[in-house]
Design a protein around this motif. Sequence first.
Motif, PDB file in Angstrom:
ATOM      1  N   LEU A  39       0.835  -1.207   0.000  1.00  0.00           N
ATOM      2  CA  LEU A  39       0.000   0.000   0.000  1.00  0.00           C
ATOM      3  C   LEU A  39       0.867   1.253   0.000  1.00  0.00           C
ATOM      4  O   LEU A  39       0.594   2.202  -0.738  1.00  0.00           O
ATOM      5  N   ARG A  40       1.905   1.273   0.802  1.00  0.00           N
ATOM      6  CA  ARG A  40       2.790   2.443   0.854  1.00  0.00           C
ATOM      7  C   ARG A  40       3.455   2.689  -0.499  1.00  0.00           C
ATOM      8  O   ARG A  40       3.576   3.831  -0.941  1.00  0.00           O
ATOM      9  N   ALA A  45       3.805   5.965  -5.297  1.00  0.00           N
ATOM     10  CA  ALA A  45       3.784   6.054  -6.764  1.00  0.00           C
ATOM     11  C   ALA A  45       2.739   7.049  -7.250  1.00  0.00           C
ATOM     12  O   ALA A  45       2.915   7.682  -8.290  1.00  0.00           O
ATOM     13  N   ALA A  46       1.653   7.198  -6.493  1.00  0.00           N
ATOM     14  CA  ALA A  46       0.594   8.136  -6.865  1.00  0.00           C
ATOM     15  C   ALA A  46       0.847   9.543  -6.310  1.00  0.00           C
ATOM     16  O   ALA A  46       0.027  10.440  -6.500  1.00  0.00           O
ATOM     17  N   GLY A  47       1.964   9.724  -5.606  1.00  0.00           N
ATOM     18  CA  GLY A  47       2.276  11.041  -5.045  1.00  0.00           C
ATOM     19  C   GLY A  47       1.570  11.306  -3.724  1.00  0.00           C
ATOM     20  O   GLY A  47       1.343  12.452  -3.366  1.00  0.00           O
ATOM     21  N   ALA A  79      -5.379   4.515   9.960  1.00  0.00           N
ATOM     22  CA  ALA A  79      -4.244   5.085   9.239  1.00  0.00           C
ATOM     23  C   ALA A  79      -4.731   6.308   8.479  1.00  0.00           C
ATOM     24  O   ALA A  79      -5.917   6.424   8.165  1.00  0.00           O
ATOM     25  N   LEU A  80      -3.814   7.194   8.205  1.00  0.00           N
ATOM     26  CA  LEU A  80      -4.133   8.419   7.481  1.00  0.00           C
ATOM     27  C   LEU A  80      -3.378   8.431   6.160  1.00  0.00           C
ATOM     28  O   LEU A  80      -2.228   7.999   6.086  1.00  0.00           O
ATOM     29  N   ALA A  81      -4.016   8.935   5.139  1.00  0.00           N
ATOM     30  CA  ALA A  81      -3.378   9.115   3.836  1.00  0.00           C
ATOM     31  C   ALA A  81      -3.708  10.521   3.366  1.00  0.00           C
ATOM     32  O   ALA A  81      -4.820  11.002   3.583  1.00  0.00           O
ATOM     33  N   TRP A  82      -2.750  11.185   2.726  1.00  0.00           N
ATOM     34  CA  TRP A  82      -2.987  12.550   2.287  1.00  0.00           C
ATOM     35  C   TRP A  82      -2.157  12.874   1.053  1.00  0.00           C
ATOM     36  O   TRP A  82      -1.182  12.210   0.751  1.00  0.00           O
ATOM     37  N   SER A  83      -2.603  13.925   0.385  1.00  0.00           N
ATOM     38  CA  SER A  83      -1.899  14.425  -0.790  1.00  0.00           C
ATOM     39  C   SER A  83      -2.535  15.743  -1.187  1.00  0.00           C
ATOM     40  O   SER A  83      -3.645  16.056  -0.763  1.00  0.00           O
ATOM     41  N   LYS A  84      -1.831  16.487  -2.030  1.00  0.00           N
ATOM     42  CA  LYS A  84      -2.427  17.706  -2.573  1.00  0.00           C
ATOM     43  C   LYS A  84      -3.442  17.356  -3.659  1.00  0.00           C
ATOM     44  O   LYS A  84      -4.364  18.104  -3.911  1.00  0.00           O
TER      45      LYS A  84
END
Length: 176
Positions: A39-40, A45-47, A79-84
């Motif tokens: 997953l990481r 890979a997706a930024g 868990a947390l996931a983030w991106s612009k």
Amino acid sequence: MERTEKRDFVASLAGVFAETSFVLVAQNKGLTVADVDSLRRKMRAAGCSYKVAKNRLASLALAGTSFEGISPLLKGPTALAWSKDAVAVAKTALEFAKTNDKFVVLGGALGKQTLDVAGVKALAELPSLETLRAQLVGLIQTPGTRIAGILQAPGGQLARVLAAYAKKDEAAAEAA
């Protein structure tokens, strides 16, 4: 973690929340180390960024940010996931959730707007930021192409009419 490490972690997470546009909350109960690594890698890979954090520390980091509305989702192993790029996070997380039933998307926040699972799914169905930019460039270029085609059309039509008269005159001269 010692108290100073906790303070530093909360401060760094709060800094991340100040710079990002979207935060996703997921439950990761029972994921193996290989699953989390996979997953990481996909997130990277997706930024996007992916972090397992203690709920109490994550809640402290969320306090005072625009993402404060997702604090109630922080229960159990999360868990947390983030991106612009909000679409990239949502797509990557939902694609992984389809292949692994131990990873469950709970919701997220897009700015001050809190999203449930359906909202995250709707966000994932949107085209990515790069695709939208390409479509916008295409829309901007299309009128110019049409204008050039319209301006060239009368000249082309005139040339075809003159060529037809020339052929007609040649045919009349040969017949005579």
